[in-house]
Write a protein that holds these residues in place. Structure first.
Motif, short mmCIF file in Angstrom:
data_model
loop_
_atom_site.label_atom_id
_atom_site.label_comp_id
_atom_site.label_asym_id
_atom_site.label_seq_id
_atom_site.Cartn_x
_atom_site.Cartn_y
_atom_site.Cartn_z
N ALA A 220 69.27 160.75 100.09
CA ALA A 220 69.54 160.55 101.77
C ALA A 220 70.76 161.89 102.35
CB ALA A 220 70.10 159.49 101.75
N SER A 221 71.67 162.17 101.13
CA SER A 221 72.79 163.47 101.46
C SER A 221 72.39 164.57 101.49
CB SER A 221 74.21 162.86 100.47
OG SER A 221 74.60 161.59 100.80
N ALA A 222 71.34 164.20 100.42
CA ALA A 222 70.67 165.55 100.11
C ALA A 222 69.43 166.03 101.02
CB ALA A 222 70.00 165.89 98.79
N LEU A 223 68.96 165.36 101.91
CA LEU A 223 68.16 165.87 103.01
C LEU A 223 68.87 166.39 104.36
CD1 LEU A 223 65.64 165.29 104.44
CD2 LEU A 223 65.70 163.40 104.89
N GLY A 224 70.43 165.81 104.20
CA GLY A 224 70.98 165.74 105.52
C GLY A 224 72.32 166.86 104.99
N VAL A 225 72.24 168.01 104.14
CA VAL A 225 72.58 168.86 104.12
C VAL A 225 71.26 169.95 104.24
CG1 VAL A 225 72.94 170.32 101.65
CG2 VAL A 225 74.13 167.80 102.12
N VAL A 226 70.04 169.30 103.36
CA VAL A 226 69.45 170.85 103.32
C VAL A 226 68.94 171.05 105.09
CG1 VAL A 226 66.38 171.74 103.39
CG2 VAL A 226 67.80 170.37 101.16
N VAL A 227 68.34 169.74 106.07
CA VAL A 227 68.76 170.03 107.34
C VAL A 227 69.83 170.99 107.65
CG1 VAL A 227 68.64 169.21 110.02
CG2 VAL A 227 67.44 167.73 107.75
N PHE A 228 71.52 170.80 107.33
CA PHE A 228 72.03 171.13 108.19
C PHE A 228 72.13 172.48 108.43
CE2 PHE A 228 76.38 172.96 107.83
CZ PHE A 228 76.97 172.04 109.09
N VAL A 229 71.75 173.03 106.88
CA VAL A 229 71.43 174.60 106.16
C VAL A 229 70.64 174.93 106.40
CG1 VAL A 229 71.12 175.91 104.04
CG2 VAL A 229 73.14 173.89 104.47
N LEU A 230 69.31 174.10 106.90
CA LEU A 230 67.48 175.21 107.72
C LEU A 230 68.64 175.08 108.59
CD1 LEU A 230 65.77 175.62 107.92
CD2 LEU A 230 64.49 173.48 108.22
N PHE A 231 69.55 175.09 110.02
CA PHE A 231 69.70 175.33 111.40
C PHE A 231 70.80 175.82 111.40
CE2 PHE A 231 66.87 170.88 112.18
CZ PHE A 231 66.21 171.72 113.70
N GLY A 232 71.80 176.09 110.61
CA GLY A 232 72.47 176.64 110.78
C GLY A 232 72.12 178.31 110.15
N TRP A 233 70.93 178.35 108.92
CA TRP A 233 70.32 179.59 108.77
C TRP A 233 68.91 180.12 110.30
CZ3 TRP A 233 64.39 180.70 108.68
CH2 TRP A 233 64.30 181.91 108.36
N LEU A 234 68.44 179.44 110.60
CA LEU A 234 68.16 179.73 111.85
C LEU A 234 69.11 180.25 112.92
CD1 LEU A 234 65.56 176.20 112.56
CD2 LEU A 234 65.02 178.43 112.16
N GLY A 235 70.25 179.37 113.26
CA GLY A 235 71.47 180.32 114.35
C GLY A 235 71.44 181.53 114.73
N ARG A 236 72.26 182.24 112.97
CA ARG A 236 72.15 182.82 112.48
C ARG A 236 70.98 183.95 112.62
NH1 ARG A 236 74.68 180.55 108.18
NH2 ARG A 236 72.43 180.74 106.58
N ARG A 237 69.66 183.53 112.19
CA ARG A 237 68.66 184.35 112.37
C ARG A 237 68.18 184.38 114.14
NH1 ARG A 237 65.39 187.41 108.52
NH2 ARG A 237 63.84 187.13 109.83
N ILE A 238 68.04 183.94 114.90
CA ILE A 238 67.77 183.97 116.38
C ILE A 238 68.33 184.05 117.57
CG2 ILE A 238 67.47 182.43 118.73
CD1 ILE A 238 65.53 180.17 115.78
#
Length: 248
Positions: A220-238
């Protein structure tokens, strides 16, 4: 180094502070991996993780759409912000655990109720951050658009939204993690249908299956970390692409 220190403290607590009879309170890391992540319940855990991720994803999408629309409406006029923003604060302040029984009575105890819990938990950061971003536009730029008699829609599309994108994605990162929490909380209380991580956590707790319980918590913690990192990466790109286009 920090990870090694955490694992070292984990081993210290397991073997130095706990007697063998009480070692189930914190099983060693290798037992969590072998009996939990790689044990007979591993497939059940991964399937439950997929269901929890689906609920969290749907809830996050709905929260983003509602939150941005809510913030845009409040940013258009002072009276709208005065009338609507207190309700966003109230939703944030009400303990979600107090609402969970009512949500179950109103919407049943299945997928819809789980998504509803996610939306309630994830909505406020989107609303507050988007509103902050829309209102943080430079006053001089607003005056330039006003001199050209630009329409409200054009100001929103070409000035306010580009300026608000960093704040919007900051809210997205927070709400993404909260949506995972909401999915687990809803699953923990609405014990119907195919089990998610929340139901497994409760089952392993009641059976005193400590390795499986720790493994489910890690997933469950890994899922939250993955989602957090994913949106951080999308934010930097977009956000980067948006500002590059604006400068061009």
């Amino acid at each position: 180094m920090v990870l090694a220190l955490v694992i070292g403290v984990w081993y210290l607590v397991t073997y130095a502070l706990l007697t063998p009879a009480r070692r189930f309170l914190m099983p060693p890391p290798q037992q969590v991996i072998t009996d939990g992540l790689l044990g007979p319940q591993a497939q059940e855990m991964w399937q439950a993780l997929g269901r929890t991720a689906t609920v969290a994803g749907v809830g996050l999408v709905i929260a983003v759409v509602l939150g941005i629309a809510w913030a845009v409406l409040m940013a258009q006029a002072r009276w709208a912000e005065t009338a609507l923003f207190p309700y966003a604060v109230i939703m944030q302040c009400i303990p979600i655990l107090a609402l969970v029984p009512l949500i179950g009575f109103w919407f049943g105890f299945g997928f819809v109720s789980r998504v509803f819990v996610c939306v309630l938990i994830a909505l406020f950061p989107i609303v507050s951050n988007t509103l902050f971003g829309l209102k943080s536009v430079d006053k001089g730029l607003r005056e330039v658009f006003a001199l050209r008699s630009t329409s409200r829609w054009t100001v929103l599309r070409k000035l306010e939204f580009p300026a608000a994108m960093p704040a919007i994605f900051a809210g997205l990162r927070i709400s993404a993690g909260l949506s995972v929490v909401g999915a687990i909380v809803g699953d923990f209380f609405f014990k119907q249908g195919d089990p998610g991580i929340g139901i497994l956590l409760d089952n392993y707790r009641s059976r005193l299956q400590a390795p499986q319980l720790f493994a489910a918590i890690l997933l469950a913690s890994a899922l939250g970390v993955v989602v957090f990192v994913l949106f951080g990466w999308l934010g930097r790109r977009i956000v980067g692409a948006w500002y590059d286009d604006a400068r061009n």
